[in-house]
Design a protein around this motif. Structure first.
Motif, mmCIF file in Angstrom:
data_model
loop_
_atom_site.group_PDB
_atom_site.id
_atom_site.type_symbol
_atom_site.label_atom_id
_atom_site.label_comp_id
_atom_site.label_asym_id
_atom_site.label_seq_id
_atom_site.Cartn_x
_atom_site.Cartn_y
_atom_site.Cartn_z
ATOM 1 N N GLU A 154 -0.164 -38.262 36.632
ATOM 2 C CA GLU A 154 1.003 -37.930 35.932
ATOM 3 C C GLU A 154 0.571 -36.614 35.348
ATOM 4 O O GLU A 154 1.789 -35.745 34.983
ATOM 5 N N ARG A 155 -0.581 -36.363 34.768
ATOM 6 C CA ARG A 155 -0.833 -35.043 34.030
ATOM 7 C C ARG A 155 -1.496 -34.161 35.002
ATOM 8 O O ARG A 155 -2.253 -33.231 34.435
ATOM 9 N N ASN A 156 -1.774 -34.373 36.366
ATOM 10 C CA ASN A 156 -2.144 -33.620 37.351
ATOM 11 C C ASN A 156 -3.638 -33.464 37.186
ATOM 12 O O ASN A 156 -4.274 -32.490 37.566
ATOM 13 N N LEU A 157 -4.413 -34.710 36.658
ATOM 14 C CA LEU A 157 -5.738 -34.637 36.469
ATOM 15 C C LEU A 157 -6.424 -35.392 37.513
ATOM 16 O O LEU A 157 -7.498 -35.732 37.256
ATOM 17 N N PHE A 158 -5.776 -35.947 38.603
ATOM 18 C CA PHE A 158 -6.084 -36.797 39.464
ATOM 19 C C PHE A 158 -5.539 -36.295 40.892
ATOM 20 O O PHE A 158 -4.412 -36.257 40.860
ATOM 21 N N SER A 159 -6.371 -36.169 42.073
ATOM 22 C CA SER A 159 -5.737 -35.751 43.260
ATOM 23 C C SER A 159 -4.917 -37.121 43.841
ATOM 24 O O SER A 159 -5.302 -38.149 43.633
ATOM 25 N N ALA A 160 -3.765 -36.574 44.680
ATOM 26 C CA ALA A 160 -3.124 -37.683 45.523
ATOM 27 C C ALA A 160 -3.932 -38.483 46.484
ATOM 28 O O ALA A 160 -3.825 -39.675 46.751
ATOM 29 N N ASN A 161 -4.837 -37.794 47.063
ATOM 30 C CA ASN A 161 -5.708 -38.262 48.127
ATOM 31 C C ASN A 161 -6.731 -39.406 47.576
ATOM 32 O O ASN A 161 -7.062 -40.496 47.987
ATOM 33 N N GLU A 162 -7.283 -38.952 46.346
ATOM 34 C CA GLU A 162 -7.885 -39.878 45.643
ATOM 35 C C GLU A 162 -7.376 -41.244 45.354
ATOM 36 O O GLU A 162 -7.606 -42.268 45.098
ATOM 37 N N LEU A 163 -6.087 -41.063 44.702
ATOM 38 C CA LEU A 163 -5.315 -42.212 44.328
ATOM 39 C C LEU A 163 -4.998 -42.842 45.514
ATOM 40 O O LEU A 163 -5.019 -44.248 45.437
ATOM 41 N N LEU A 164 -4.809 -42.327 46.799
ATOM 42 C CA LEU A 164 -4.540 -43.237 48.003
ATOM 43 C C LEU A 164 -5.749 -43.880 48.383
ATOM 44 O O LEU A 164 -5.408 -45.193 48.772
ATOM 45 N N ARG A 165 -6.889 -43.504 48.143
ATOM 46 C CA ARG A 165 -7.868 -44.121 48.610
ATOM 47 C C ARG A 165 -8.286 -45.504 47.481
ATOM 48 O O ARG A 165 -8.698 -46.682 48.128
ATOM 49 N N LEU A 166 -7.871 -45.150 46.342
ATOM 50 C CA LEU A 166 -8.086 -46.384 45.373
ATOM 51 C C LEU A 166 -7.156 -47.543 45.721
ATOM 52 O O LEU A 166 -7.283 -48.706 45.746
ATOM 53 N N ASP A 167 -5.736 -47.144 46.156
ATOM 54 C CA ASP A 167 -4.827 -47.769 46.342
ATOM 55 C C ASP A 167 -5.316 -48.767 47.794
ATOM 56 O O ASP A 167 -5.160 -50.093 47.824
ATOM 57 N N SER A 168 -5.919 -48.012 48.630
ATOM 58 C CA SER A 168 -6.548 -48.629 50.004
ATOM 59 C C SER A 168 -7.459 -49.876 49.455
ATOM 60 O O SER A 168 -7.594 -50.992 50.205
ATOM 61 N N GLU A 169 -8.464 -49.410 48.465
ATOM 62 C CA GLU A 169 -9.468 -50.424 48.232
ATOM 63 C C GLU A 169 -8.908 -51.593 47.527
ATOM 64 O O GLU A 169 -9.431 -52.631 47.650
ATOM 65 N N LEU A 170 -7.862 -51.363 46.723
ATOM 66 C CA LEU A 170 -7.306 -52.476 46.004
ATOM 67 C C LEU A 170 -6.534 -53.448 46.947
ATOM 68 O O LEU A 170 -6.748 -54.603 46.854
ATOM 69 N N ALA A 171 -5.923 -53.087 48.065
ATOM 70 C CA ALA A 171 -5.156 -53.725 49.091
ATOM 71 C C ALA A 171 -6.341 -54.641 49.702
ATOM 72 O O ALA A 171 -6.016 -55.897 50.152
ATOM 73 N N LYS A 172 -7.344 -54.034 49.967
ATOM 74 C CA LYS A 172 -8.473 -54.747 50.917
ATOM 75 C C LYS A 172 -9.144 -55.577 49.851
ATOM 76 O O LYS A 172 -9.471 -56.847 50.251
ATOM 77 N N ALA A 173 -9.120 -55.540 48.492
ATOM 78 C CA ALA A 173 -9.800 -56.430 47.688
ATOM 79 C C ALA A 173 -8.803 -57.734 47.705
ATOM 80 O O ALA A 173 -9.039 -58.940 47.569
ATOM 81 N N ARG A 174 -7.542 -57.430 47.543
ATOM 82 C CA ARG A 174 -6.521 -58.490 47.452
ATOM 83 C C ARG A 174 -6.625 -59.201 48.973
ATOM 84 O O ARG A 174 -6.452 -60.560 48.841
ATOM 85 N N ALA A 175 -6.699 -58.694 49.850
ATOM 86 C CA ALA A 175 -6.795 -59.340 51.317
ATOM 87 C C ALA A 175 -8.264 -60.413 51.312
ATOM 88 O O ALA A 175 -7.917 -61.375 51.736
ATOM 89 N N GLU A 176 -9.065 -59.754 50.805
ATOM 90 C CA GLU A 176 -10.242 -60.444 50.641
ATOM 91 C C GLU A 176 -10.379 -61.812 49.658
ATOM 92 O O GLU A 176 -10.905 -62.836 49.990
ATOM 93 N N LEU A 177 -9.572 -61.613 48.638
ATOM 94 C CA LEU A 177 -9.266 -62.575 47.738
ATOM 95 C C LEU A 177 -8.513 -63.709 48.541
ATOM 96 O O LEU A 177 -8.720 -64.947 48.279
ATOM 97 N N ALA A 178 -7.425 -63.491 49.284
ATOM 98 C CA ALA A 178 -6.640 -64.170 49.792
ATOM 99 C C ALA A 178 -7.231 -65.044 50.861
ATOM 100 O O ALA A 178 -7.044 -66.122 50.926
#
Length: 360
Positions: A137-161
């Protein structure tokens, strides 16, 4: 000679009487011949003789009788979804169980720990994503890096399921209320995915399946009442709830299923039964099954005599059979049925018929 006759006048009287009798008889025979020719053909010498009985058709409920197989309303074989050992036999086989009741437990091994690790991984990924969004939100983090973290979160949730599913698969529960019918494993057995563990059946209702000939299935409608008779004589009421849309390619017959309530949970699944299905009213004749015969094409029918004293063969449909006789349809409303001698005459043959005596 005349002198001898004149001396015996009684001889003249005898001769005249004989001539008079012969003349009267010739007139009676002539009139009988005229009367017979007016009503029916004159019997030819040497005609086969048969006995007949006049039958009149009566209204009769047409009934389709078929043999069926009693089945449980539902039957499921529960199988292992994971590799594990049989930890507990929570219920004894043969017992009624409720939906969701625990039947058998498999060893959890390290699955509980795997769930805990996956839950921690998800919490960590959720924190990373939350922090990255604030920086973004303060332009201190790249969009691509945020997309990578979202992907890792989705993977972690799938492994938990997946971890939770594996842990849940250690508990073998009843998918519906029924009877714990069979078990194929023992305490301590090691099982693999796909291996059979136990069988659960629902007999609160039963279904009786049967095969119906293609020419008869058009007479059936869903929801119609069906009488079900068991081999021990027990009778139950059922309802036709399924008719196959296509015939079996081998037998050309259609599968039907009749639903039967079984509130007492009687153990009838697997037994044979007779289905009696009413298919409407028809005019029918009651006769002895011994009078049924087959034509050259193998069709069932009976022989009777028409007004010209000739044998007819008519194909009939068997409506029902009991100890007293058979009900058949397809004959004229009133028919002179051949009751004796039908095996010695053929259709089209002229015969000499005689009405059978009462009780014969």
């Amino acid at each position: 000679m005349f002198s001898q006759v004149s001396k015996r006048p009684w001889l003249i009287a005898v001769v005249i009487s004989v001539l008079l009798v012969l003349w009267l008889l010739s007139g009676s025979l002539f009139r009988a011949k005229e009367s017979a020719s007016a009503d029916q053909p004159i019997p030819e010498p040497g005609l086969a003789k048969v006995q007949i009985q006049w039958l009149q058709a009566s209204p009769m409920q047409r009934q389709l009788v078929v043999q069926g197989q009693v089945e449980a309303w539902r039957r499921v074989e529960l199988r292992a979804q994971i590799s594990a050992s049989v930890l507990r036999l929570d219920q004894d086989k043969g017992q009624p169980v409720a939906q969701g009741q625990l039947l058998l437990s498999l060893s959890p091994d390290d699955r509980s720990a795997q769930v805990a690790r996956s839950e921690a991984e998800v919490r960590q990924r959720e924190t990373d994503v939350s922090s990255a969004k604030r920086l973004r939100e303060r332009n201190l983090f790249s969009a691509n890096e945020l997309l990578r973290l979202d992907s890792e979160l989705a993977k972690a949730r799938a492994e938990l399921a997946t971890a939770r599913l594996h842990l849940r698969n250690t508990r073998i529960e009843a998918p519906f209320a029924g009877v714990y019918d069979a078990r194929t494993v023992e305490l301590g057995d090691f099982v693999q995915p796909g291996q059979s563990l136990l069988t659960l059946v629902d007999i609160s209702q039963l279904k009786v399946s049967a095969q119906i000939a293609q020419q008869d299935v058009i007479q059936l409608t869903l929801g119609q009442q069906v009488a079900v008779q068991m081999l021990d004589g027990r009778e139950m009421a059922g309802e036709l709830h399924f008719i196959a849309a296509a015939a079996d390619p081998d037998s050309r017959s259609f599968r039907v299923e009749v639903r039967v309530d079984n509130p007492e949970s009687l153990r009838l699944a697997g037994a044979s039964a007779t289905l009696q299905i009413q298919t409407g009213e028809a005019l029918a004749h009651r006769l002895s099954p011994a009078l049924l015969s087959l034509d050259a094409d193998g069709h069932q029918g009976v022989k009777w005599v028409n007004e010209q004293q000739r044998v007819e063969f008519t194909r009939v449909s068997l409506i029902s059979v009991d100890n007293q006789g058979a009900w058949v349809s397809g004959l004229p409303p009133r028919v002179a049925l051949i009751t004796l001698g039908q095996g010695f005459v053929e259709p089209g043959q002229q015969v000499l018929s005689q009405l059978a005596k009462e009780g014969s």
